[in-house]
Design a protein around this motif. Structure first.
Motif, PDB file in Angstrom:
ATOM      1  N   GLU A 153       1.088  -0.827   0.172  1.00  0.00           N
ATOM      2  CA  GLU A 153      -0.108  -0.007  -0.264  1.00  0.00           C
ATOM      3  C   GLU A 153       1.114   1.414   0.292  1.00  0.00           C
ATOM      4  OE1 GLU A 153      -3.061   2.386  -0.471  1.00  0.00           O
ATOM      5  OE2 GLU A 153      -3.263   0.049  -0.399  1.00  0.00           O
ATOM      6  N   ALA A 154       1.979   1.067   0.459  1.00  0.00           N
ATOM      7  CA  ALA A 154       2.987   2.165   0.798  1.00  0.00           C
ATOM      8  C   ALA A 154       3.081   2.696  -0.695  1.00  0.00           C
ATOM      9  CB  ALA A 154       3.978   1.918   1.558  1.00  0.00           C
ATOM     10  N   ALA A 155       3.503   1.766  -1.551  1.00  0.00           N
ATOM     11  CA  ALA A 155       4.628   2.032  -2.695  1.00  0.00           C
ATOM     12  C   ALA A 155       3.596   2.261  -4.009  1.00  0.00           C
ATOM     13  CB  ALA A 155       4.897   0.243  -2.820  1.00  0.00           C
ATOM     14  N   LEU A 156       2.131   2.010  -3.190  1.00  0.00           N
ATOM     15  CA  LEU A 156       1.558   2.606  -4.424  1.00  0.00           C
ATOM     16  C   LEU A 156       1.080   4.151  -4.709  1.00  0.00           C
ATOM     17  CD1 LEU A 156      -1.320   0.485  -5.656  1.00  0.00           C
ATOM     18  CD2 LEU A 156      -2.607   1.787  -4.178  1.00  0.00           C
ATOM     19  N   THR A 157       0.853   4.205  -6.306  1.00  0.00           N
ATOM     20  CA  THR A 157       0.842   5.367  -6.702  1.00  0.00           C
ATOM     21  C   THR A 157       0.053   5.531  -7.425  1.00  0.00           C
ATOM     22  OG1 THR A 157       2.477   5.590  -8.552  1.00  0.00           O
ATOM     23  CG2 THR A 157       3.198   5.837  -6.560  1.00  0.00           C
ATOM     24  N   GLU A 158      -0.441   6.875  -8.387  1.00  0.00           N
ATOM     25  CA  GLU A 158      -1.689   6.836  -9.662  1.00  0.00           C
ATOM     26  C   GLU A 158      -1.234   6.248 -10.772  1.00  0.00           C
ATOM     27  OE1 GLU A 158      -0.328  11.495 -11.335  1.00  0.00           O
ATOM     28  OE2 GLU A 158      -2.068  11.024  -9.825  1.00  0.00           O
ATOM     29  N   ARG A 159       0.412   6.006 -10.501  1.00  0.00           N
ATOM     30  CA  ARG A 159       0.682   5.442 -11.746  1.00  0.00           C
ATOM     31  C   ARG A 159       1.306   4.090 -11.962  1.00  0.00           C
ATOM     32  NH1 ARG A 159       3.651   8.812 -15.277  1.00  0.00           N
ATOM     33  NH2 ARG A 159       2.684   6.955 -17.011  1.00  0.00           N
ATOM     34  N   THR A 160       1.135   3.090 -10.296  1.00  0.00           N
ATOM     35  CA  THR A 160       1.225   2.199 -10.598  1.00  0.00           C
ATOM     36  C   THR A 160       0.146   0.825 -11.589  1.00  0.00           C
ATOM     37  OG1 THR A 160       1.169   2.333  -8.068  1.00  0.00           O
ATOM     38  CG2 THR A 160       1.214   0.327  -8.757  1.00  0.00           C
ATOM     39  N   LYS A 161       0.219  -0.062 -12.270  1.00  0.00           N
ATOM     40  CA  LYS A 161      -0.491  -0.996 -13.385  1.00  0.00           C
ATOM     41  C   LYS A 161      -0.096  -1.641 -12.530  1.00  0.00           C
ATOM     42  CE  LYS A 161      -1.612  -1.698 -17.653  1.00  0.00           C
ATOM     43  NZ  LYS A 161      -1.739  -1.315 -19.130  1.00  0.00           N
ATOM     44  N   ILE A 162       0.755  -3.011 -11.957  1.00  0.00           N
ATOM     45  CA  ILE A 162       0.629  -4.013 -11.877  1.00  0.00           C
ATOM     46  C   ILE A 162       1.687  -4.972 -10.642  1.00  0.00           C
ATOM     47  CG2 ILE A 162       2.296  -5.921 -12.904  1.00  0.00           C
ATOM     48  CD1 ILE A 162       2.607  -5.310 -16.062  1.00  0.00           C
ATOM     49  N   LEU A 163       1.213  -5.703  -9.498  1.00  0.00           N
ATOM     50  CA  LEU A 163       1.717  -6.231  -8.916  1.00  0.00           C
ATOM     51  C   LEU A 163       2.553  -7.372  -9.105  1.00  0.00           C
ATOM     52  CD1 LEU A 163       2.574  -6.665  -5.662  1.00  0.00           C
ATOM     53  CD2 LEU A 163       0.007  -7.897  -5.803  1.00  0.00           C
ATOM     54  N   LEU A 164       3.514  -7.771  -9.469  1.00  0.00           N
ATOM     55  CA  LEU A 164       4.385  -8.749  -9.253  1.00  0.00           C
ATOM     56  C   LEU A 164       4.342  -9.734  -7.861  1.00  0.00           C
ATOM     57  CD1 LEU A 164       6.093 -10.384 -11.353  1.00  0.00           C
ATOM     58  CD2 LEU A 164       8.007  -9.313 -10.023  1.00  0.00           C
TER      59      LEU A 164
END
Length: 405
Positions: free
Chosen positions: A161-172
């Motif tokens: 959650e702390a790494a999430l931004t509006e540019r996040t598209k994918i979780l590996l």
């Protein structure tokens, strides 16, 4: 002003650290030096005979001497879909499968197909060395989320959650993990998958070590555990680790039909079809029993316990017991800055990269430094090598690292 000879895109790509270490170890061995290689994640077992026989028979059939569909032999694609349902309960059609030249091409195809410039990918760290490079080649930005040995190398939802931004598209998502051998519990897999689904993220899950878990720990496919992900999940896999087929170069990706069609278009221009003979070998592998991996797991488990005990006997080394794959990820931060003897006089390695180089030079043991997978301060060792070599290598490490002052 003259143009640069090499493009910026390719110049920025680092050589595969694991393959570089393995190549150096093999070169030294070829020169007659008694190097023990813990570098490459490659089972020391031969490919099972029935798989080899299938390839031999295919080689004599003229139909396999010709081009075949870029996306893979239809019968292999169907067998992969069937195998996936058998092993993880995930239902896919043959049209959702793309057969690739090893798992690495599946990784590259996936990120090249899904990413636009600037899109971010959350990468739990330590990571396999190829992931960030493939993400960058696809125009994306890897965002590292480090989970250390204090949390079993397992990232938490709070960290993601702390790494999430509006540019996040994918979780590996990778479980069991290369390089750490960490395995997420079914509850953790579900929690992480539901979080990703709630944020509208794609999940790219690498399941190549699905059959290599120990101590009764189950493998859980995030694609199956979290149906809420819908059609925003891509599964990566291959025959390399399960069937001791690293050199045959057959992997695959499974995803929504439109993504697979686009990735197939890419592959049609990059490499076209995977060599037909290995595809037939892979068909025999995925259609057959899991007896071979069950037998290999007995040896891997024995080696796992031996290498963990051996490394933890060294002052300054902390090696958690992995629950999957065939790697240990040893914390050697306490050894950095210590003094070690060398042929050129005392040396104080400041990084795990320097320590790994010193170990190779002084006692001819090849290990991969943490810098290949994230922060410095760690060493990855594969225990997919013979028992005698493992014992010899660990003994050399105990002797050398025990001299730290």
């Amino acid at each position: 002003m003259s143009a640069a000879r090499i493009s910026q895109r390719i110049s920025a790509i680092a050589e595969s650290a694991t393959l570089a270490v393995d190549a150096k170890a093999k070169a030294l061995k070829a020169a007659g030096r008694p190097v023990i290689g813990f570098g490459a994640g490659e089972p020391d077992f031969p490919t099972p005979g029935y798989i080899v026989q299938a390839a031999i028979e295919a080689a004599s059939q003229p139909k396999y001497h010709r081009y075949s569909p870029a996306g893979g032999l239809p019968e292999l694609k169907q067998a992969i879909a069937d195998k996936t349902f058998r092993d993880s309960g995930y239902k896919a059609e043959a049209s959702q499968v793309l057969v690739t030249n090893g798992g690495k091409q599946a990784v590259y195809n996936t990120f090249a197909t899904l990413l636009d410039p600037g899109d971010e990918v959350i990468v739990p760290t330590p990571f396999w060395t190829t992931y960030p490079e493939a993400i960058r080649l696809g125009g994306g930005v890897p965002v590292e989320v480090f989970a250390g040995p204090d949390q079993g190398y397992l990232a938490t939802v709070d960290q993601l959650e702390a790494a999430l931004t509006e540019r996040t598209k994918i979780l590996l998502f990778v479980s069991p993990s290369n390089p750490t051998g960490a395995v997420y519990s079914p509850e953790q897999v579900k929690e992480i998958g539901q979080w990703a689904a709630s944020k509208g993220l794609w999940v790219v899950t690498d399941e190549i070590y699905e059959h290599l878990t120990y101590d009764g720990v189950p493998f859980t496919s995030i694609a199956t555990a979290v149906p809420e992900l819908g059609d925003k999940v891509v599964i990566l896999n291959g025959v390399a680790k399960t069937y001791a087929m690293t050199g045959w170069r057959v992997g695959w990706m499974i995803g929504p039909a439109d993504v697979i069609k686009a990735a197939t278009n890419l592959q049609s221009h990059a490499t076209s079809n995977v060599s037909n003979i290995p595809q037939v070998a892979a068909l025999a592998a995925v259609s057959g029993p899991l007896t071979a991996v069950d037998e290999m797991k007995v040896a891997f488990d024995r080696r796992r316990k031996a290498i963990v005990a051996g490394l933890n006997a060294i002052d300054g080394v902390d090696c958690p017991t992995p629950k999957g794959a065939f790697y240990v990820y040893a914390d050697v931060r306490a050894l950095l800055g210590k003094e070690f003897p060398s042929a050129n006089g005392p040396v104080r390695p400041a990084t795990s990269a320097e320590l790994a180089a010193l170990i190779l030079d002084e006692v001819e043991v090849a290990v991969v430094p943490g810098e290949a997978f994230g922060p410095s301060g760690y060493l990855r060792l594969s225990y997919a090598l013979g028992d005698d070599d493992l014992a010899t290598g660990v003994a050399r490490l105990q002797d050398f690292l025990g001299k730290a002052k």
